[in-house]
Design a protein around this motif. Structure first.
Motif, mmCIF file in Angstrom:
data_model
loop_
_atom_site.group_PDB
_atom_site.id
_atom_site.type_symbol
_atom_site.label_atom_id
_atom_site.label_comp_id
_atom_site.label_asym_id
_atom_site.label_seq_id
_atom_site.Cartn_x
_atom_site.Cartn_y
_atom_site.Cartn_z
ATOM 1 N N CYS A 40 2.092 -97.729 62.411
ATOM 2 C CA CYS A 40 1.433 -96.966 60.958
ATOM 3 C C CYS A 40 0.237 -97.722 61.121
ATOM 4 O O CYS A 40 -0.366 -97.435 60.014
ATOM 5 N N ALA A 41 -0.276 -98.539 61.886
ATOM 6 C CA ALA A 41 -1.577 -99.423 61.686
ATOM 7 C C ALA A 41 -2.867 -98.303 61.469
ATOM 8 O O ALA A 41 -3.518 -98.550 60.570
ATOM 9 N N SER A 47 -6.351 -94.229 57.067
ATOM 10 C CA SER A 47 -5.826 -92.738 56.554
ATOM 11 C C SER A 47 -5.800 -91.630 57.338
ATOM 12 O O SER A 47 -5.841 -90.538 57.028
ATOM 13 N N SER A 48 -5.425 -91.982 58.893
ATOM 14 C CA SER A 48 -5.157 -91.018 59.689
ATOM 15 C C SER A 48 -3.783 -90.368 59.514
ATOM 16 O O SER A 48 -3.037 -90.828 58.715
ATOM 17 N N LEU A 53 6.956 -91.791 64.586
ATOM 18 C CA LEU A 53 7.466 -92.938 64.933
ATOM 19 C C LEU A 53 7.187 -94.022 63.629
ATOM 20 O O LEU A 53 7.945 -94.970 63.196
ATOM 21 N N CYS A 54 6.154 -93.859 63.231
ATOM 22 C CA CYS A 54 5.519 -94.432 61.923
ATOM 23 C C CYS A 54 6.570 -94.760 60.864
ATOM 24 O O CYS A 54 6.965 -95.621 60.460
ATOM 25 N N CYS A 55 6.994 -93.392 60.473
ATOM 26 C CA CYS A 55 7.950 -93.500 59.263
ATOM 27 C C CYS A 55 9.432 -94.125 59.806
ATOM 28 O O CYS A 55 10.014 -94.645 59.094
ATOM 29 N N ASN A 82 -3.766 -96.631 51.085
ATOM 30 C CA ASN A 82 -3.312 -96.083 52.097
ATOM 31 C C ASN A 82 -1.885 -96.266 52.659
ATOM 32 O O ASN A 82 -1.119 -95.360 53.090
ATOM 33 N N ALA A 83 -1.453 -97.345 52.433
ATOM 34 C CA ALA A 83 -0.175 -97.735 52.682
ATOM 35 C C ALA A 83 0.823 -97.158 51.666
ATOM 36 O O ALA A 83 1.853 -96.518 52.120
ATOM 37 N N ARG A 84 0.428 -96.847 50.616
ATOM 38 C CA ARG A 84 1.273 -96.019 49.621
ATOM 39 C C ARG A 84 1.277 -94.812 50.062
ATOM 40 O O ARG A 84 2.223 -93.970 49.838
ATOM 41 N N LYS A 85 0.210 -94.147 50.504
ATOM 42 C CA LYS A 85 0.089 -92.495 51.053
ATOM 43 C C LYS A 85 1.083 -92.559 52.120
ATOM 44 O O LYS A 85 1.890 -91.545 52.381
#
Length: 97
Positions: A40-41, A47-48, A53-55, A82-85
């Protein structure tokens, strides 16, 4: 007669324990490691796109998120806009800690 009653109680107790073991799912232990969120980095820092996999990793680490929010070094990443997005894209509500 007393012996039959004692055996019956033992059988019922064993059956109850067996049902609890079968019907109550074992909680999987989660190893809290912020490195697990590395997929998720780029989504958090730039904001990419958010990957599947991140989810998956974010959902896996959900029990750890409050601990990450309390950590001064990690808080700015975990609670950033961005983490909230990313959390919204993954359909994972941000926990109230």
């Amino acid at each position: 007669m007393e012996m039959i009653k004692a055996k019956w109680v033992s059988i019922v107790a064993l059956a109850a324990i067996f049902l609890v073991v079968i019907l109550v799912p074992a909680a999987e232990a989660v190893t809290c490691s912020p490195m697990q969120l590395s997929p998720c980095a780029s989504a958090i820092t730039s904001s990419s796109q958010t990957s599947a996999l991140c989810c998956a990793k974010l959902k896996e680490q959900k029990p750890c998120l409050c601990g990450y929010m309390r950590n001064r070094s990690l808080r700015r990443f975990v609670s950033s806009p961005n983490a909230r997005k990313v959390s919204n894209r993954c359909k994972l509500p941000i926990p109230r800690c």
